[in-house]
Design an enzyme around this catalytic site. Sequence first.
Site, PDB file in Angstrom:
ATOM      1  N   HIS A 132      -6.919  -6.891  -0.970  1.00 30.55           N
ATOM      2  CA  HIS A 132      -5.864  -5.896  -0.792  1.00 30.55           C
ATOM      3  C   HIS A 132      -4.951  -6.215   0.388  1.00 30.55           C
ATOM      4  CE1 HIS A 132      -3.944  -1.985  -1.092  1.00 30.55           C
ATOM      5  NE2 HIS A 132      -4.147  -1.803   0.206  1.00 30.55           N
TER       6      HIS A 132
ATOM      7  N   ASP B 188       0.845  -1.184   0.000  1.00 31.04           N
ATOM      8  CA  ASP B 188       0.000   0.000   0.000  1.00 31.04           C
ATOM      9  C   ASP B 188       0.894   1.253   0.000  1.00 31.04           C
ATOM     10  OD1 ASP B 188      -3.027   0.792   0.397  1.00 31.04           O
ATOM     11  OD2 ASP B 188      -1.935   1.989   1.858  1.00 31.04           O
TER      12      ASP B 188
ATOM     13  N   TYR C 292      -2.405  10.829   1.996  1.00 26.93           N
ATOM     14  CA  TYR C 292      -3.189  11.046   0.779  1.00 26.93           C
ATOM     15  C   TYR C 292      -3.103  12.497   0.323  1.00 26.93           C
ATOM     16  CZ  TYR C 292      -5.188   6.422   1.437  1.00 26.93           C
ATOM     17  OH  TYR C 292      -5.341   5.060   1.560  1.00 26.93           O
TER      18      TYR C 292
END
Length: 300
Positions: A276, A103, A210
């Site tokens: 994921h 990730d 982010y």
Amino acid sequence: MIDLERRRIPLPTGVTLDVTLGGPEDGDALIFLHGFPESARTWRHQLTELARDHFVVAPDQRGFAGSSKPEGVDAYRTAQPIADLLALADTLDVDRFTLIGHDWGGAVAWAAALARPDRVARLVILNAPHPLIFQRTLIDDPAQRAASQYIRAFRDPGMEAAITAMGLGTFFDASFRNHADLSRIPADERAAYLAEWGQPGALTGMLNWYRAASVVVPAPNEMVERPAFIDAPFPPVTVPTLVVWGTRDAALLPCQLEGLDGLIDDLTLVRVDAGHFLTWEAPEPVNRAIRAFLAARPAA
């Protein structure tokens, strides 16, 4: 049973990281970088297995869990966690190492391998998109663009308040419902997540990853100017690289694997029937893939 140690390590980058370590300190070093919304706990199955004959190092990255949470978005731009990575290796007297990332940890790992192949001997990526392919597909692939709209939501300055209002337990369910079988997450693991997220500044620290990212995420059907770099020659990854991919990932679609072989000089690709969070959803095939790669590509 391998004993792992937890240690708080101050770094010259100005942060203090909680780090899990284990295995023979004179063995080949493996450094693990986790992503959102996790911590070094995501590697628990890999650390106990690989510490049998490697020196394993897994920090809680800046902004996460009990590690430092510097203020401001700029503190989370890619150069900062790369600096943490190298400073941590230096502090532990590790020169060259195998870098393993998932990730956001994988995003740092891609960038570190491109920038510092003198330090990164081998690269292992788990469900983290190559920066060129990710940006290109966010522009050109409607399905990937749709799957990535959560990034736009996480960049909203009101997201922390929204999470607080819904409650961390509800946020936990929302975070994992489409990516893992909630019934397979033990109660103590759920409690660990909630404790980490509930620390002062943790939500902002995690979300700032982010906000700091330069990747352009258009809204559905939005026309945007193409970043010039996605149509220009891109430097190859020159270190031996293993990509282990959970094929049921709902956020990162199979298009992330298209064209990888043209961007990596020495690529090994292993697909795993998992989502994921394959580090703990499918630990056995993940561990087998990593061990086979390490055996086939001895550290220089």
